[in-house]
Design a protein around this motif. Structure first.
Motif, short mmCIF file in Angstrom:
data_model
loop_
_atom_site.label_atom_id
_atom_site.label_comp_id
_atom_site.label_asym_id
_atom_site.label_seq_id
_atom_site.Cartn_x
_atom_site.Cartn_y
_atom_site.Cartn_z
N ARG A 42 -2.44 -1.17 3.68
CA ARG A 42 -1.66 -2.03 4.58
C ARG A 42 -1.38 -3.38 3.89
O ARG A 42 -0.26 -3.89 3.96
CB ARG A 42 -2.43 -2.24 5.87
N ALA A 43 -2.40 -3.92 3.21
CA ALA A 43 -2.22 -5.20 2.51
C ALA A 43 -1.22 -5.06 1.36
O ALA A 43 -0.40 -5.95 1.12
CB ALA A 43 -3.57 -5.68 1.98
N VAL A 44 -1.27 -3.91 0.65
CA VAL A 44 -0.34 -3.67 -0.47
C VAL A 44 1.11 -3.69 0.04
O VAL A 44 1.99 -4.30 -0.58
CB VAL A 44 -0.65 -2.32 -1.15
N VAL A 45 1.33 -3.03 1.18
CA VAL A 45 2.69 -3.00 1.75
C VAL A 45 3.08 -4.38 2.27
O VAL A 45 4.24 -4.80 2.12
CB VAL A 45 2.76 -1.95 2.89
N LEU A 46 2.13 -5.11 2.84
CA LEU A 46 2.42 -6.46 3.34
C LEU A 46 2.86 -7.39 2.20
O LEU A 46 3.68 -8.30 2.42
CB LEU A 46 1.20 -7.04 4.05
N LEU A 47 2.32 -7.17 1.00
CA LEU A 47 2.76 -7.99 -0.15
C LEU A 47 4.25 -7.75 -0.43
O LEU A 47 5.00 -8.72 -0.65
CB LEU A 47 1.93 -7.64 -1.40
N HIS A 75 -1.80 -11.98 -6.31
CA HIS A 75 -0.35 -11.89 -6.04
C HIS A 75 0.01 -12.62 -4.74
O HIS A 75 1.05 -13.27 -4.67
CB HIS A 75 0.08 -10.42 -5.97
N PHE A 76 -0.85 -12.48 -3.74
CA PHE A 76 -0.61 -13.19 -2.48
C PHE A 76 -0.69 -14.71 -2.70
O PHE A 76 0.15 -15.46 -2.18
CB PHE A 76 -1.62 -12.76 -1.41
N TYR A 77 -1.69 -15.16 -3.46
CA TYR A 77 -1.83 -16.60 -3.74
C TYR A 77 -0.61 -17.11 -4.51
O TYR A 77 -0.10 -18.21 -4.22
CB TYR A 77 -3.10 -16.87 -4.54
N ASN A 78 -0.15 -16.33 -5.47
CA ASN A 78 1.03 -16.72 -6.25
C ASN A 78 2.26 -16.83 -5.35
O ASN A 78 3.06 -17.77 -5.48
CB ASN A 78 1.27 -15.71 -7.37
N ASN A 79 2.41 -15.89 -4.43
CA ASN A 79 3.55 -15.92 -3.50
C ASN A 79 3.48 -17.14 -2.59
O ASN A 79 4.50 -17.80 -2.34
CB ASN A 79 3.58 -14.64 -2.67
N SER A 114 1.80 -13.12 4.16
CA SER A 114 0.83 -13.28 3.07
C SER A 114 -0.56 -13.59 3.60
O SER A 114 -1.56 -13.03 3.12
CB SER A 114 1.29 -14.40 2.13
N ILE A 115 -0.63 -14.47 4.59
CA ILE A 115 -1.94 -14.81 5.19
C ILE A 115 -2.56 -13.58 5.84
O ILE A 115 -3.76 -13.32 5.73
CB ILE A 115 -1.78 -15.94 6.23
N LYS A 116 -1.72 -12.79 6.51
CA LYS A 116 -2.21 -11.56 7.15
C LYS A 116 -2.76 -10.59 6.09
O LYS A 116 -3.83 -10.00 6.26
CB LYS A 116 -1.08 -10.88 7.92
#
Length: 670
Positions: free
Chosen positions: A146-151, A192-196, A170-172
């Motif tokens: 789910r997190a991979v798709v959210l990215l 990747h989330f932090y970079n985004n 990203s926070i989710k």
């Protein structure tokens, strides 16, 4: 018998063999699918061969779940081979079959694959499939996927300028990853989330937050793989640009110097080297350090031209235009500004927007106004498109949510339908049990009443037998007295008289003896008479026939019928069970009732015969008769059939209209 045994053995052997074949094929499918995952020791073509073998066997066995798995595996391999046609073919086939068999895991995987495929092709489609995949993984409690798709969703939202949506997504995604064990894969997606998030806050010019998240992404990259200098340099460049935009030029120059210290960078990544060199030159320009300018800009531009990365030159040309404008070299500034506009028209509207603004600042008044108007129109158009895209994403989410809500509603309706069906089934079952129990109680009550009636008949028969036995006893006593007092006395007197005349041969004595002999003959006849009465009046079993006769007389008298009762003396009723006699009694009683009720008869004939140890009872009337084939079976006839079955007998009814009816009953002597 032997043939049946061999056929059964052959069938069992075939079934066992078939099961072994199925199990063997299942093992083979699992084996081939496992082999497709071995990327280290198998070539891509070999893995494709294994996947095709798994697909063929799955189709032969008609196992839909394994067919779907084979399709997904094939689509992944074709993706590696950059064969988009086959990739889409197997993914869409997997999607259809997964929907059919309601395989949520397969649906989630396929939607994820399609979302990733459309990411750089059709944004709407990418968002649609990613949104569906995210909801499916959420339902499956699969936080990692789910997190991979959210990215992917967050990156699409950022690309389409939905910065708030991208931030929330990203926070989710990060909150989901925080719940998982910190594996290498988890760390990779965290960075990747932090970079985004760093990109988002940089665009929003919230530089402190952007710097915070860029630093976290660099820390996570060092934790994940510190040897990957490519990824580390990319992240450091992002951080340096943020420092530059935040006017923290020393920090920016330090980060950029760290990257440029790599002497091999120019040869290994010339395009990135040119980008970093441009950022370094721009940081120097903004910090009023012009010593190495414009040579660094020109060097970066030359590298881009040499390797053919025209899109990178847009920003370099803009920086050169700014540089020459600051020194009031308007012609040079215009040259690079127009060049950036010309190139940006091919690649990016955002870069074109900046080029138009730059020209409006460099050109003379009328021309400047023209470019500023174009800048405003393009900016309005981009804002409008961004809003339309956000609305489109919202609509996709809404429609997906609607579908999800509809599915939930359908699920609820099906659940209620199931509950109501169960309640109805249970209620029906209870009603059936209650009704059946009532019928059983009625039947038991009827049987009890029948038993009581049978006991009554049995007691009547016993009472009749007692009366007969009593009459028998009295008759025996009378005969005994008569024999003792009459016949024996006379015999004794005659014997004495004959004794006295025994030696006398006179004519008178002879005459007297002749008289005494006649007397003896008379006594002999009297004895025969007594013997005959004793033999005919008390034949065995005459009691049951008397009971039948009493029944027939009573019934026919009430029903106003004439009757003839004929019975075979060969039937010894005392040797026949009371059960049989009771059922015969009841059958006659029911037959007489039916004759009275339906036949409108005047005479009934009842006949008992014994044939080969079978009692044959025939009841014939001269009534109206009926069509045996069309007549309904009433309670009386059902009772008669039930009684006949009880004594292992048979019943046959023949009838002719306006002639009469004959009921024939055969009951074996037990």
């Amino acid at each position: 018998m032997n043939i049946k045994f061999y056929l059964l053995l052959l069938f069992c052997s075939y079934a066992s063999f078939s099961q072994e074949v199925i199990n063997h094929n299942l093992d083979s499918i699992q084996y081939y699918l496992a082999k497709t995952e071995n990327t280290k020791f198998s070539t891509i073509d070999k893995r494709l061969h294994y996947a095709n073998r798994a697909k063929i066997l799955s189709k032969n066995e008609q196992i839909d779940s394994l067919i779907v798995k084979s399709y997904i595996t094939l689509s992944s391999i074709y993706s590696e081979k950059n064969n988009n046609k086959e990739f889409l073919y197997y993914n869409h086939n997997a999607l259809k079959l997964a929907y059919k068999i309601k395989d949520s895991i397969a649906l989630a995987k396929v939607n994820k694959n399609l979302g990733y495929y459309y990411y750089n092709r059709v944004i709407d489609s990418a968002y649609y499939y990613d949104d569906r995949a995210e909801k499916l993984f959420n339902a499956l409690k699969d936080n990692y996927n789910r997190a991979v798709v959210l990215l992917d969703i967050a990156l699409i939202q950022k690309q389409e300028k939905d910065l708030t949506g991208s931030e929330l997504t990203s926070i989710k995604g990060l909150s989901l990853l925080d719940k998982l064990e910190e594996t290498k894969d988890v760390i990779k997606y965290q960075l990747h989330f932090y970079n985004n998030l760093g990109h988002i806050f940089k665009i929003l010019e919230q530089f402190d937050e952007a710097i915070f998240y860029y630093k976290k992404s660099i820390d996570k990259q060092n934790e994940f793989d510190s040897s990957n200098k490519v990824m580390l340099n990319n992240l450091k460049n992002n951080l340096a640009v943020t420092y530059k935009d935040a006017s923290q030029y020393d920090y920016a120059l330090n980060q950029l110097n760290e990257i440029l210290d790599n002497k091999n960078l120019k040869n290994e990544r010339p395009d990135f080297y040119a980008l970093v060199l441009d950022n370094y030159a721009h940081a120097l320009f903004l910090s009023n350090n012009y010593e190495k300018l414009p040579n660094l800009y020109l060097k970066a531009l030359k590298i881009c031209d040499s390797i053919g990365v025209e899109s990178y030159t847009v920003i370099i040309n803009q920086h050169l235009a700014q540089y020459y404008k600051s020194f009031n070299k308007i012609d040079s500034a215009k040259h690079y500004a127009y060049k950036s506009k010309e190139i940006s028209e091919k690649y990016s509207k955002d870069d074109l927007l900046r080029s138009l603004l730059l020209l409006s600042q460099i050109e003379d008044d009328s021309v400047a106004v023209k470019y500023y108007d174009k800048y405003i129109k393009l900016n309005d158009s981009l804002i409008k498109n961004e809003r339309a895209t956000r609305k489109k994403f919202t609509r996709i989410q809404y429609e997906t949510n609607q579908i999800e809500q509809k599915n939930k509603q359908i699920t609820r309706e099906r659940l209620w339908l199931l509950i109501i069906s169960i309640i109805l089934v249970v209620t029906s079952l209870l009603l059936y049990i209650v009704i059946t129990q009532r019928n059983k109680n009625r039947q038991l009550k009827f049987i009890q009443q029948q038993q009581e009636a049978n006991e009554e008949i049995y007691n009547l028969m016993l009472s009749q037998n007692e009366s007969i036995e009593e009459a028998r006893t009295l008759e025996k006593q009378r005969i005994s007295e008569e024999l003792h007092d009459g016949v024996l006395g006379r015999l004794f007197g005659t014997r004495l008289s004959l004794d006295s005349l025994n030696m006398n041969n006179s004519a008178e004595a002879i005459k007297t003896r002749s008289q005494y002999i006649d007397e003896l003959k008379t006594i002999e006849q009297d004895i025969r008479k007594v013997s005959h009465e004793l033999n005919t009046d008390f034949v065995s079993g005459s009691g049951f026939i008397d009971i039948i006769k009493t029944l027939v007389e009573t019934q026919t008298n009430v029903y106003k019928l004439e009757y003839n009762l004929d019975h075979d003396g060969a039937i010894i009723w005392d040797e026949i069970s009371n059960k049989t006699k009771i059922h015969i009694y009841r059958i006659i009683q029911e037959s007489l009732h039916n004759i009275y009720k339906h036949a409108n008869a005047s005479i009934v004939d009842i006949n008992f015969k014994l044939k080969n140890k079978v009692i044959c009872l025939t009841i014939t009337d001269d009534g109206l008769g009926f069509n045996v084939n069309k007549a309904k079976s009433g309670i009386g006839l059902k009772n008669m059939n039930s009684r006949i079955k009880e004594i292992d007998g048979t019943i046959n009814i023949t009838s002719k209209e306006n002639v009469g009816t004959t009921v024939t009953i055969e009951a074996p002597i037990a």
